[in-house]
Design an enzyme around this catalytic site. Structure first.
Site, PDB file in Angstrom:
ATOM      1  N   THR A 118       2.328   2.045  10.210  1.00 22.16           N
ATOM      2  CA  THR A 118       3.169   3.253  10.043  1.00 22.16           C
ATOM      3  C   THR A 118       1.912   4.350   9.601  1.00 22.16           C
ATOM      4  OG1 THR A 118       3.379   2.633   7.677  1.00 22.16           O
ATOM      5  CG2 THR A 118       5.209   2.421   9.218  1.00 22.16           C
TER       6      THR A 118
ATOM      7  N   SER B 144       1.953  -1.648   2.815  1.00 16.35           N
ATOM      8  CA  SER B 144       3.213  -1.918   3.059  1.00 16.35           C
ATOM      9  C   SER B 144       4.094  -0.712   3.525  1.00 16.35           C
ATOM     10  CB  SER B 144       3.955  -2.304   1.864  1.00 16.35           C
ATOM     11  OG  SER B 144       5.276  -2.506   1.857  1.00 16.35           O
TER      12      SER B 144
ATOM     13  N   THR C 238       3.273  -9.114   4.162  1.00 16.70           N
ATOM     14  CA  THR C 238       2.355  -7.895   3.780  1.00 16.70           C
ATOM     15  C   THR C 238       2.285  -8.033   2.213  1.00 16.70           C
ATOM     16  OG1 THR C 238       2.301  -6.702   5.780  1.00 16.70           O
ATOM     17  CG2 THR C 238       1.765  -5.249   3.906  1.00 16.70           C
TER      18      THR C 238
ATOM     19  N   TYR D 172      11.665  -6.015   1.330  1.00 12.09           N
ATOM     20  CA  TYR D 172      11.059  -5.277   0.611  1.00 12.09           C
ATOM     21  C   TYR D 172      11.155  -5.177  -0.807  1.00 12.09           C
ATOM     22  CZ  TYR D 172       9.160  -0.471  -0.534  1.00 12.09           C
ATOM     23  OH  TYR D 172       8.406   0.514  -0.949  1.00 12.09           O
TER      24      TYR D 172
HETATM   25  N1  LIG Z   1       6.884   6.984  -0.298  1.00 10.85           N
HETATM   26  C1  LIG Z   1       7.585   6.575  -1.200  1.00 10.85           C
HETATM   27  O1  LIG Z   1       8.718   7.216  -1.435  1.00 10.85           O
HETATM   28  C2  LIG Z   1       7.417   5.334  -2.077  1.00 10.85           C
HETATM   29  C3  LIG Z   1       8.294   4.889  -3.096  1.00 10.85           C
HETATM   30  C4  LIG Z   1       8.072   3.665  -3.646  1.00 10.85           C
HETATM   31  C5  LIG Z   1       6.969   2.953  -3.198  1.00 10.85           C
HETATM   32  N2  LIG Z   1       6.101   3.275  -2.240  1.00 10.85           N
HETATM   33  C6  LIG Z   1       5.064   2.387  -2.083  1.00 10.85           C
HETATM   34  O2  LIG Z   1       3.610   3.334  -1.816  1.00 10.85           O
HETATM   35  C7  LIG Z   1       3.029   2.642  -0.911  1.00 10.85           C
HETATM   36  C8  LIG Z   1       2.740   3.495   0.198  1.00 10.85           C
HETATM   37  O3  LIG Z   1       4.106   4.183   0.758  1.00 10.85           O
HETATM   38  P1  LIG Z   1       4.019   5.537   2.024  1.00 10.85           P
HETATM   39  O4  LIG Z   1       5.245   6.176   1.578  1.00 10.85           O
HETATM   40  O5  LIG Z   1       2.904   6.037   1.966  1.00 10.85           O
HETATM   41  O6  LIG Z   1       4.242   4.413   3.363  1.00 10.85           O
HETATM   42  P2  LIG Z   1       3.514   4.494   4.558  1.00 10.85           P
HETATM   43  O7  LIG Z   1       4.170   3.709   5.557  1.00 10.85           O
HETATM   44  O8  LIG Z   1       3.135   5.946   5.004  1.00 10.85           O
HETATM   45  O9  LIG Z   1       2.113   3.947   4.471  1.00 10.85           O
HETATM   46  C9  LIG Z   1       2.005   2.364   4.266  1.00 10.85           C
HETATM   47  C10 LIG Z   1       0.441   2.361   4.795  1.00 10.85           C
HETATM   48  O10 LIG Z   1       0.216   0.854   4.911  1.00 10.85           O
HETATM   49  C11 LIG Z   1      -0.202   0.383   6.306  1.00 10.85           C
HETATM   50  N3  LIG Z   1       0.211  -1.093   6.352  1.00 10.85           N
HETATM   51  C12 LIG Z   1       1.339  -1.729   6.407  1.00 10.85           C
HETATM   52  N4  LIG Z   1       1.221  -2.986   6.561  1.00 10.85           N
HETATM   53  C13 LIG Z   1      -0.227  -3.035   6.475  1.00 10.85           C
HETATM   54  C14 LIG Z   1      -0.882  -4.304   6.621  1.00 10.85           C
HETATM   55  N5  LIG Z   1      -0.184  -5.457   6.755  1.00 10.85           N
HETATM   56  N6  LIG Z   1      -2.368  -4.259   6.505  1.00 10.85           N
HETATM   57  C15 LIG Z   1      -2.835  -3.004   6.459  1.00 10.85           C
HETATM   58  N7  LIG Z   1      -2.138  -2.004   6.298  1.00 10.85           N
HETATM   59  C16 LIG Z   1      -0.838  -2.025   6.181  1.00 10.85           C
HETATM   60  C17 LIG Z   1       0.606   1.282   7.032  1.00 10.85           C
HETATM   61  O11 LIG Z   1       0.056   1.427   8.391  1.00 10.85           O
HETATM   62  C18 LIG Z   1       0.565   2.772   6.220  1.00 10.85           C
HETATM   63  O12 LIG Z   1      -0.602   3.183   6.552  1.00 10.85           O
HETATM   64  C19 LIG Z   1       3.730   1.495  -0.247  1.00 10.85           C
HETATM   65  O13 LIG Z   1       3.239   0.254  -0.660  1.00 10.85           O
HETATM   66  C20 LIG Z   1       5.181   1.607  -0.828  1.00 10.85           C
HETATM   67  O14 LIG Z   1       5.995   0.596  -0.859  1.00 10.85           O
HETATM   68  C21 LIG Z   1       6.240   4.515  -1.712  1.00 10.85           C
END
Ligand SMILES: NC(=O)c1ccc[n+]([C@@H]2O[C@H](COP(=O)([O-])OP(=O)(O)OC[C@H]3O[C@@H](n4cnc5c(N)ncnc54)[C@H](O)[C@@H]3O)[C@@H](O)[C@H]2O)c1
Length: 428
Positions: A131, A169, A186, A239
């Site tokens: 993503t 993730s 993941t 998740y």
């Molecule tokens: N954005 C929010 O509102 C929010 C809320 C709660 C928790 N989080 C947590 O924060 C983190 C980042 O979220 P985000 O919003 O930036 O999401 P995002 O999808 O933009 O970023 C996730 C990144 O992880 C990478 N990724 C996914 N699976 C992978 C794998 N197996 N190996 C290597 N890279 C992998 C994706 O390519 C992406 O760059 C996540 O762990 C998410 O669970 C985010």
């Protein structure tokens, strides 16, 4: 001059005889022809010179034509060599850390990369680009303190680091539901691998956990002591349960192996670089409002959400990593709004005439979500500072630009015009 001297000489020598007349006539004729010949050769030489000058000009303009694109290429190359990076602080060897950010090319990860780079650390981003995208960190590519590795955290990784921010993730429901087994891998195998790395190299690991560990909460607001209300077999379970077990793993490594861990329970976050089509409420509403489509509200719109701006979250993550708080900490904005209020506010900020459309409720959609951030305030001295409208305006600006890029195909390199050789047909 020669002509005149000869004439004078002849006249002085000649008597009035017929022979003399003939001689004079012949001489004059000869001299006249000679004169004309001289003039003609002058003219010929001049003509020749002007043809040569013209030819030289044409050759010069041809050379100029061929050289101009080369000059332009050299200018571009020079520009790329002198690429400007955002300003970076200088940190001494003692203070500079080697930091790994998994998922660093994603929405939150790329902002965290910016902060840590600008603070003067050495940052390695690991991402499988599921993503995330390279464009989110393209402004650091080539910088001596920055490295980007295309790697899936489900596979082990061997590097030397001091701190690990483990964010890899998918985070939005459509993305994590796209391949639930991969999401589980993941969050479980990926987290085990990163904890293994932290143990091997003695690094501290911060897990990006989520408010989803509280599920559809029965207490409000949610503090860190609440154990949650999660459906283990629902569509969000890959998740929610994935993150819950990731937290369990962190504390198992801490207790059993002495790994230093930090756990951030992140609440809804928004800002530039968030995914345009991730189905989350802020991106949905902004896109719909910008495109003049109806803003779709699932259910009556009375369910509440609290959104924090991404820079607030990044400051919280860094504060937590560098604190001595090893138990989970909520990071979110407690300012609560109903979904309907969000729809109305975004409509107003965009200046959109879109209507608000009510659709049937989504399964397992939490009714209330609001963090209790007392712990973060007390132990980290952290709280969100960016007002909602200010953050929304930045996100709207970003989405507007993205839509413009899409419309103009700005990020797709334009094909270069083909150079057609004369006298040859091209077969494509
Ligand atoms: N954005 C929010 O509102 C929010 C809320 C709660 C928790 N989080 C947590 O924060 C983190 C980042 O979220 P985000 O919003 O930036 O999401 P995002 O999808 O933009 O970023 C996730 C990144 O992880 C990478 N990724 C996914 N699976 C992978 C794998 N197996 N190996 C290597 N890279 C992998 C994706 O390519 C992406 O760059 C996540 O762990 C998410 O669970 C985010």
């Amino acid at each position: 001059l020669v002509q005149r001297v000869l004439m004078t000489w002849c006249i002085s020598k000649i008597n009035n005889s017929l022979l003399n007349v003939v001689i004079i006539f012949s001489l004059s004729f000869f001299l006249a022809v000679w004169g004309n010949f001289i003039n003609m050769s002058h003219n010929f030489l001049n003509l020749n010179r002007s043809i040569q000058d013209n030819g030289d000009q044409k050759v010069e303009s041809k050379i100029e034509e061929a050289v101009a694109p080369l000059r332009e290429k050299i200018r571009d190359l020079e520009k790329s060599f002198t690429q400007k990076y955002p300003p970076v602080k200088f940190l001494s060897e003692k203070d500079r850390k080697r930091i790994l950010i998994t998922g660093g090319a994603g929405f939150v990860g790329s902002h965290l990369t910016d902060k840590l780079m600008m603070d003067g650390h050495e940052v390695t981003v690991v991402d499988n680009f599921f993503t995330g995208r390279k464009r989110n960190v393209e402004h650091w590519i080539g910088h001596e303190n920055f490295e980007l590795i295309n790697h899936d955290v489900v596979e082990p990784l061997y590097i030397e680091v001091d701190q690990i921010y483990h964010l890899a993730s998918p985070a939005s429901p459509p993305n994590y539901m796209y391949n639930p087994i991969k999401t589980l891998k993941t969050n479980t195998i990926g987290t085990l691998n990163m904890l293994g790395l932290a143990k091997r190299v003695g690094a501290r690991l911060l897990l990006a956990s989520t408010s989803e560990v509280y599920g559809d909460p029965e207490v409000h607001p949610q503090n860190e002591d609440y154990w949650g209300h999660v459906n283990p077999i629902g569509p969000r379970a890959c998740y929610d349960e994935g993150k819950r077990v990731a937290e369990t793993m962190c504390y198992a490594y801490m207790k059993q192996e002495g790994v230093e861990v930090r756990v951030a329970r992140i609440f809804n976050t928004f800002g530039p670089r968030m995914h345009m089509n991730d189905g989350r409420v802020v991106s949905n509403f902004i896109l719909q409002a910008l495109q003049g489509e109806p803003l779709t509200v699932y259910g009556p719109g009375t369910q509440t959400r609290a959104f924090q701006y991404v820079s607030d979250l990044v400051n919280g993550l860094v504060a937590l990593m560098n604190s001595n708080v090893s138990s989970p900490v909520n990071l979110g904005n407690p300012e609560e709004h109903t979904i309907l209020e969000f729809a109305q506010l975004i409509k107003k900020l965009v200046g959109s005439g879109s209507e608000i459309q009510f659709l049937s409720e989504a399964q397992d959609d939490p009714q209330k979500r609001k963090p209790d951030i007392t712990k973060a305030k007390l132990l980290l001295g952290w709280e969100p500072v960016v007002p909602l409208e200010e953050g929304l305006n930045k996100a709207i600006h970003y989405f507007r630009k993205e839509l413009e890029y899409q419309a103009n195909n700005q990020y797709i390199p334009k094909p270069k015009p083909a150079r057609i050789k004369k006298g040859r047909t091209r077969h494509n």
